[in-house]
Scaffold this motif. Sequence first.
Motif, short mmCIF file in Angstrom:
data_model
loop_
_atom_site.label_atom_id
_atom_site.label_comp_id
_atom_site.label_asym_id
_atom_site.label_seq_id
_atom_site.Cartn_x
_atom_site.Cartn_y
_atom_site.Cartn_z
N VAL A 68 -9.65 8.25 -2.15
CA VAL A 68 -9.36 9.68 -1.95
C VAL A 68 -10.14 10.14 -0.73
N ASP A 69 -9.46 10.83 0.18
CA ASP A 69 -10.10 11.45 1.34
C ASP A 69 -9.95 12.96 1.20
N LEU A 70 -11.07 13.67 1.29
CA LEU A 70 -11.06 15.12 1.11
C LEU A 70 -11.89 15.78 2.19
N GLU A 71 -11.32 16.82 2.80
CA GLU A 71 -12.04 17.61 3.79
C GLU A 71 -11.83 19.09 3.48
N LEU A 72 -12.92 19.87 3.50
CA LEU A 72 -12.87 21.29 3.19
C LEU A 72 -13.42 22.09 4.36
N PHE A 73 -12.67 23.08 4.78
CA PHE A 73 -13.09 24.03 5.82
C PHE A 73 -13.45 23.34 7.14
N HIS A 74 -12.97 22.15 7.35
CA HIS A 74 -13.32 21.36 8.55
C HIS A 74 -14.83 21.12 8.65
N MET A 75 -15.53 21.25 7.52
CA MET A 75 -16.98 21.11 7.54
C MET A 75 -17.49 20.05 6.56
N PHE A 76 -16.88 20.00 5.40
CA PHE A 76 -17.34 19.08 4.36
C PHE A 76 -16.30 17.97 4.19
N TYR A 77 -16.77 16.73 4.21
CA TYR A 77 -15.87 15.58 4.10
C TYR A 77 -16.38 14.65 3.01
N MET A 78 -15.46 14.12 2.20
CA MET A 78 -15.81 13.16 1.17
C MET A 78 -14.78 12.03 1.14
N ASN A 79 -15.28 10.83 1.03
CA ASN A 79 -14.43 9.64 0.89
C ASN A 79 -14.90 8.88 -0.35
N GLY A 131 0.82 -1.21 0.00
CA GLY A 131 0.00 0.00 0.00
C GLY A 131 0.85 1.26 0.00
N PHE A 132 0.25 2.33 -0.52
CA PHE A 132 0.94 3.62 -0.56
C PHE A 132 -0.10 4.72 -0.37
N SER A 133 0.25 5.73 0.39
CA SER A 133 -0.63 6.88 0.56
C SER A 133 0.18 8.17 0.55
N TRP A 134 -0.43 9.20 0.00
CA TRP A 134 0.20 10.52 -0.08
C TRP A 134 -0.75 11.55 0.52
N ARG A 135 -0.34 12.13 1.63
CA ARG A 135 -1.13 13.16 2.29
C ARG A 135 -0.76 14.51 1.66
N ALA A 136 -1.42 14.81 0.56
CA ALA A 136 -1.07 16.01 -0.22
C ALA A 136 -1.31 17.30 0.54
N SER A 137 -2.27 17.31 1.43
CA SER A 137 -2.58 18.53 2.17
C SER A 137 -1.46 18.96 3.11
N GLU A 138 -0.49 18.09 3.36
CA GLU A 138 0.65 18.43 4.20
C GLU A 138 1.80 19.05 3.40
N GLU A 139 1.66 19.11 2.08
CA GLU A 139 2.69 19.73 1.27
C GLU A 139 2.70 21.25 1.47
N ALA A 140 3.86 21.85 1.26
CA ALA A 140 4.02 23.29 1.50
C ALA A 140 3.09 24.11 0.63
N THR A 144 -7.85 18.55 4.47
CA THR A 144 -7.35 17.18 4.31
C THR A 144 -7.49 16.77 2.85
N LEU A 145 -6.41 16.24 2.30
CA LEU A 145 -6.43 15.65 0.96
C LEU A 145 -5.43 14.50 0.96
N ASN A 146 -5.95 13.32 0.83
CA ASN A 146 -5.12 12.13 0.93
C ASN A 146 -5.46 11.17 -0.20
N PHE A 147 -4.42 10.72 -0.92
CA PHE A 147 -4.57 9.73 -1.98
C PHE A 147 -3.93 8.42 -1.51
N ARG A 148 -4.58 7.30 -1.80
CA ARG A 148 -4.04 6.01 -1.36
C ARG A 148 -4.40 4.91 -2.33
#
Length: 221
Positions: free
Chosen positions: A117-128, A38-47, A58-62
């Motif tokens: 794909v895990d996505l979170e926007l504004f700490h309010m909207f979440y999608m998996n 398995g491999f995952s990339w937490r893109a939201s932690e990029e500069a 939150t934006l995570n690809f796996r």
Amino acid sequence: MENSFKNRYVVNANVRNDASNVFGQDINHRIDPTYSFGFSWRASEEAFFQKHLKWITTLNFRGTFGIQGNALTRESPELILSQNGVQAGYNRYYSTISQIPNPYLSWERTKNWNFGVDLELFHMFYMNLEYYTRRSNAVITVDLPFEYGINDMKRNGGIIYNRGIEYTLSFTPVQKRDFSLNINLNASKNWNKGVLDRKQHPDIKRRISVKRILVIFLCRS
């Protein structure tokens, strides 16, 4: 085994080897190596995201790939006979065949691919979002000629294709210390198809050899 780098990149692997003596005389069919990667990339932690896209919390690809094995403990590769009493008219003991030998019986193996794909926007909207595909080598029931003594037998030779998509949506419009409001939506769609794998079916010579074994046994009894 799992390794993480800068809390952004995660790689994991799992390898093991199972064996079972419920399968045929061919020892190569008793061993079943299983593994997953398995491999995952937490893109939201990029500069770039931290500086310009802070609203993407939150934006995570796996993705994962693995092979699993399943042993059918209810099946046996051995010849199974049931001895009965004396048959009327012949004055001889007789036996009935419950199962013919299958030295090539082996594990059911499933190959899995999974992407998410895990996505979170504004700490309010979440999608998996999840997409998966599987290919399984299934044990199926195969009809046999009348001279085998039974109607059918179990053997490897079926292929089951399975793919699907699943997603979850979550929205939290109100979040207080003592009160919160959550709205959730879940849905999935699955496609299945089963086909016959002719490569795993015994050839003509192998079927004749099994037939001869049964004929010799019945003559001696």
